[in-house]
Design a protein around this motif. Sequence first.
Motif, PDB file in Angstrom:
ATOM      1  N   THR A  91      -1.527   8.858  79.208  1.00 43.77           N
ATOM      2  CA  THR A  91      -2.385   9.458  80.219  1.00 43.77           C
ATOM      3  C   THR A  91      -3.515   8.513  80.581  1.00 43.77           C
ATOM      4  O   THR A  91      -3.981   7.728  79.752  1.00 43.77           O
ATOM      5  CB  THR A  91      -2.986  10.794  79.731  1.00 43.77           C
ATOM      6  N   CYS A  92      -3.940   8.594  81.808  1.00 47.13           N
ATOM      7  CA  CYS A  92      -5.052   7.788  82.302  1.00 47.13           C
ATOM      8  C   CYS A  92      -6.325   8.209  81.576  1.00 47.13           C
ATOM      9  O   CYS A  92      -6.609   9.405  81.447  1.00 47.13           O
ATOM     10  CB  CYS A  92      -5.204   7.994  83.804  1.00 47.13           C
ATOM     11  N   ASP A  93      -7.094   7.232  81.123  1.00 45.49           N
ATOM     12  CA  ASP A  93      -8.352   7.505  80.431  1.00 45.49           C
ATOM     13  C   ASP A  93      -9.389   8.150  81.352  1.00 45.49           C
ATOM     14  O   ASP A  93     -10.280   8.853  80.885  1.00 45.49           O
ATOM     15  CB  ASP A  93      -8.948   6.209  79.865  1.00 45.49           C
ATOM     16  N   LYS A  94      -9.259   7.904  82.653  1.00 43.75           N
ATOM     17  CA  LYS A  94     -10.275   8.396  83.589  1.00 43.75           C
ATOM     18  C   LYS A  94      -9.958   9.784  84.138  1.00 43.75           C
ATOM     19  O   LYS A  94     -10.814  10.654  84.151  1.00 43.75           O
ATOM     20  CB  LYS A  94     -10.416   7.389  84.737  1.00 43.75           C
ATOM     21  N   CYS A  95      -8.708   9.979  84.619  1.00 40.14           N
ATOM     22  CA  CYS A  95      -8.399  11.245  85.294  1.00 40.14           C
ATOM     23  C   CYS A  95      -7.366  12.106  84.564  1.00 40.14           C
ATOM     24  O   CYS A  95      -7.143  13.246  84.948  1.00 40.14           O
ATOM     25  CB  CYS A  95      -7.945  10.991  86.723  1.00 40.14           C
TER      26      CYS A  95
ATOM     27  N   ASP B 219       0.631  -8.066  75.464  1.00 35.04           N
ATOM     28  CA  ASP B 219      -0.264  -7.505  76.475  1.00 35.04           C
ATOM     29  C   ASP B 219       0.186  -6.091  76.785  1.00 35.04           C
ATOM     30  O   ASP B 219       1.370  -5.759  76.711  1.00 35.04           O
ATOM     31  CB  ASP B 219      -0.224  -8.335  77.768  1.00 35.04           C
ATOM     32  N   LEU B 220      -0.776  -5.255  77.172  1.00 32.70           N
ATOM     33  CA  LEU B 220      -0.513  -3.882  77.556  1.00 32.70           C
ATOM     34  C   LEU B 220      -1.411  -3.556  78.734  1.00 32.70           C
ATOM     35  O   LEU B 220      -2.620  -3.796  78.687  1.00 32.70           O
ATOM     36  CB  LEU B 220      -0.829  -2.946  76.380  1.00 32.70           C
ATOM     37  N   GLU B 221      -0.814  -3.031  79.827  1.00 32.82           N
ATOM     38  CA  GLU B 221      -1.626  -2.740  81.011  1.00 32.82           C
ATOM     39  C   GLU B 221      -1.055  -1.582  81.803  1.00 32.82           C
ATOM     40  O   GLU B 221       0.120  -1.260  81.699  1.00 32.82           O
ATOM     41  CB  GLU B 221      -1.743  -3.977  81.891  1.00 32.82           C
ATOM     42  N   TYR B 222      -1.945  -0.968  82.587  1.00 30.97           N
ATOM     43  CA  TYR B 222      -1.521   0.053  83.541  1.00 30.97           C
ATOM     44  C   TYR B 222      -2.508   0.108  84.690  1.00 30.97           C
ATOM     45  O   TYR B 222      -3.643  -0.341  84.583  1.00 30.97           O
ATOM     46  CB  TYR B 222      -1.376   1.439  82.894  1.00 30.97           C
ATOM     47  N   ALA B 223      -2.038   0.668  85.797  1.00 33.21           N
ATOM     48  CA  ALA B 223      -2.891   0.996  86.944  1.00 33.21           C
ATOM     49  C   ALA B 223      -2.518   2.414  87.356  1.00 33.21           C
ATOM     50  O   ALA B 223      -1.362   2.703  87.635  1.00 33.21           O
ATOM     51  CB  ALA B 223      -2.670   0.020  88.087  1.00 33.21           C
ATOM     52  N   CYS B 224      -3.492   3.295  87.379  1.00 33.62           N
ATOM     53  CA  CYS B 224      -3.255   4.701  87.707  1.00 33.62           C
ATOM     54  C   CYS B 224      -3.111   4.867  89.218  1.00 33.62           C
ATOM     55  O   CYS B 224      -4.011   4.494  89.984  1.00 33.62           O
ATOM     56  CB  CYS B 224      -4.407   5.557  87.187  1.00 33.62           C
ATOM     57  N   SER B 225      -2.013   5.460  89.642  1.00 34.68           N
ATOM     58  CA  SER B 225      -1.804   5.674  91.073  1.00 34.68           C
ATOM     59  C   SER B 225      -2.644   6.845  91.598  1.00 34.68           C
ATOM     60  O   SER B 225      -2.853   6.960  92.799  1.00 34.68           O
ATOM     61  CB  SER B 225      -0.321   5.904  91.361  1.00 34.68           C
TER      62      SER B 225
ATOM     63  N   CYS C   9      -6.029   7.690  90.517  1.00 35.13           N
ATOM     64  CA  CYS C   9      -7.457   7.412  90.679  1.00 35.13           C
ATOM     65  C   CYS C   9      -7.780   5.919  90.807  1.00 35.13           C
ATOM     66  O   CYS C   9      -8.926   5.561  91.065  1.00 35.13           O
ATOM     67  CB  CYS C   9      -8.246   8.002  89.513  1.00 35.13           C
ATOM     68  N   GLY C  10      -6.786   5.054  90.612  1.00 34.86           N
ATOM     69  CA  GLY C  10      -7.019   3.618  90.747  1.00 34.86           C
ATOM     70  C   GLY C  10      -7.542   2.947  89.493  1.00 34.86           C
ATOM     71  O   GLY C  10      -7.724   1.725  89.462  1.00 34.86           O
ATOM     72  N   ASN C  11      -7.795   3.709  88.435  1.00 36.95           N
ATOM     73  CA  ASN C  11      -8.249   3.116  87.178  1.00 36.95           C
ATOM     74  C   ASN C  11      -7.190   2.145  86.655  1.00 36.95           C
ATOM     75  O   ASN C  11      -5.997   2.413  86.734  1.00 36.95           O
ATOM     76  CB  ASN C  11      -8.492   4.226  86.144  1.00 36.95           C
ATOM     77  N   ALA C  12      -7.629   1.016  86.158  1.00 33.90           N
ATOM     78  CA  ALA C  12      -6.703   0.031  85.603  1.00 33.90           C
ATOM     79  C   ALA C  12      -7.246  -0.463  84.272  1.00 33.90           C
ATOM     80  O   ALA C  12      -8.461  -0.573  84.089  1.00 33.90           O
ATOM     81  CB  ALA C  12      -6.531  -1.144  86.563  1.00 33.90           C
ATOM     82  N   GLN C  13      -6.340  -0.733  83.353  1.00 39.85           N
ATOM     83  CA  GLN C  13      -6.737  -1.255  82.050  1.00 39.85           C
ATOM     84  C   GLN C  13      -5.771  -2.326  81.600  1.00 39.85           C
ATOM     85  O   GLN C  13      -4.581  -2.290  81.923  1.00 39.85           O
ATOM     86  CB  GLN C  13      -6.784  -0.141  81.012  1.00 39.85           C
ATOM     87  N   HIS C  14      -6.300  -3.270  80.831  1.00 36.98           N
ATOM     88  CA  HIS C  14      -5.496  -4.334  80.247  1.00 36.98           C
ATOM     89  C   HIS C  14      -6.070  -4.661  78.883  1.00 36.98           C
ATOM     90  O   HIS C  14      -7.275  -4.723  78.698  1.00 36.98           O
ATOM     91  CB  HIS C  14      -5.526  -5.593  81.129  1.00 36.98           C
ATOM     92  N   THR C  15      -5.200  -4.831  77.920  1.00 40.82           N
ATOM     93  CA  THR C  15      -5.585  -5.307  76.599  1.00 40.82           C
ATOM     94  C   THR C  15      -4.465  -6.198  76.088  1.00 40.82           C
ATOM     95  O   THR C  15      -3.351  -6.159  76.596  1.00 40.82           O
ATOM     96  CB  THR C  15      -5.872  -4.138  75.624  1.00 40.82           C
ATOM     97  N   GLY C  16      -4.765  -6.991  75.105  1.00 40.41           N
ATOM     98  CA  GLY C  16      -3.747  -7.865  74.545  1.00 40.41           C
ATOM     99  C   GLY C  16      -4.344  -8.736  73.471  1.00 40.41           C
ATOM    100  O   GLY C  16      -5.541  -8.668  73.180  1.00 40.41           O
ATOM    101  N   GLY C  17      -3.488  -9.549  72.893  1.00 42.15           N
ATOM    102  CA  GLY C  17      -3.973 -10.441  71.861  1.00 42.15           C
ATOM    103  C   GLY C  17      -2.848 -11.228  71.213  1.00 42.15           C
ATOM    104  O   GLY C  17      -1.686 -11.123  71.602  1.00 42.15           O
ATOM    105  N   PRO C  18      -3.220 -11.994  70.203  1.00 43.22           N
ATOM    106  CA  PRO C  18      -2.210 -12.776  69.489  1.00 43.22           C
ATOM    107  C   PRO C  18      -1.400 -11.876  68.554  1.00 43.22           C
ATOM    108  O   PRO C  18      -1.826 -10.772  68.215  1.00 43.22           O
ATOM    109  CB  PRO C  18      -3.046 -13.784  68.698  1.00 43.22           C
ATOM    110  N   ALA C  19      -0.247 -12.368  68.142  1.00 42.03           N
ATOM    111  CA  ALA C  19       0.583 -11.639  67.187  1.00 42.03           C
ATOM    112  C   ALA C  19      -0.189 -11.480  65.884  1.00 42.03           C
ATOM    113  O   ALA C  19      -1.099 -12.260  65.614  1.00 42.03           O
ATOM    114  CB  ALA C  19       1.878 -12.388  66.968  1.00 42.03           C
TER     115      ALA C  19
END
Length: 140
Positions: A11-15, A35-41, A43-53
Amino acid sequence: MIFQVGTLQSTCDKCGATVTFTATEALIYDRHRWDLEYACSSCGNAQHTGGPAPLPQYIRDAILASNPPSRISLSGETGSGAVLLKVLRSLNGGSIAEAKAAAEEMRENGRGGTKVEITILKKALDAAGVDSIVSHSEGD
């Protein structure tokens, strides 16, 4: 660059709308990352996170749910058991007993994993002089 992508629903963190996350595991210039990302269709909220193994288990699970596992098995003379143990411990950590169990399992049944995991293992085995055969899923 070698990579695989999977998806998971949340679920979107914002809406609170349902969103599809894109999970990526990659090997870029011998650097293993996620990497992990989404863009909510909605409300437009977008998030990205990621890192090394190492990548989080839920991301690995999403990638394997979206892509058949790659497989590696030992072929021909596998060299000394100590060499295989050293390779497995250098990649997986753990105790000698855990490495011995993993080596025995690999000798008997091979190992499955994501395309990136199996590529990393193949490179390490090759560098140590241990012959192995890799099979990736169709389309890879």
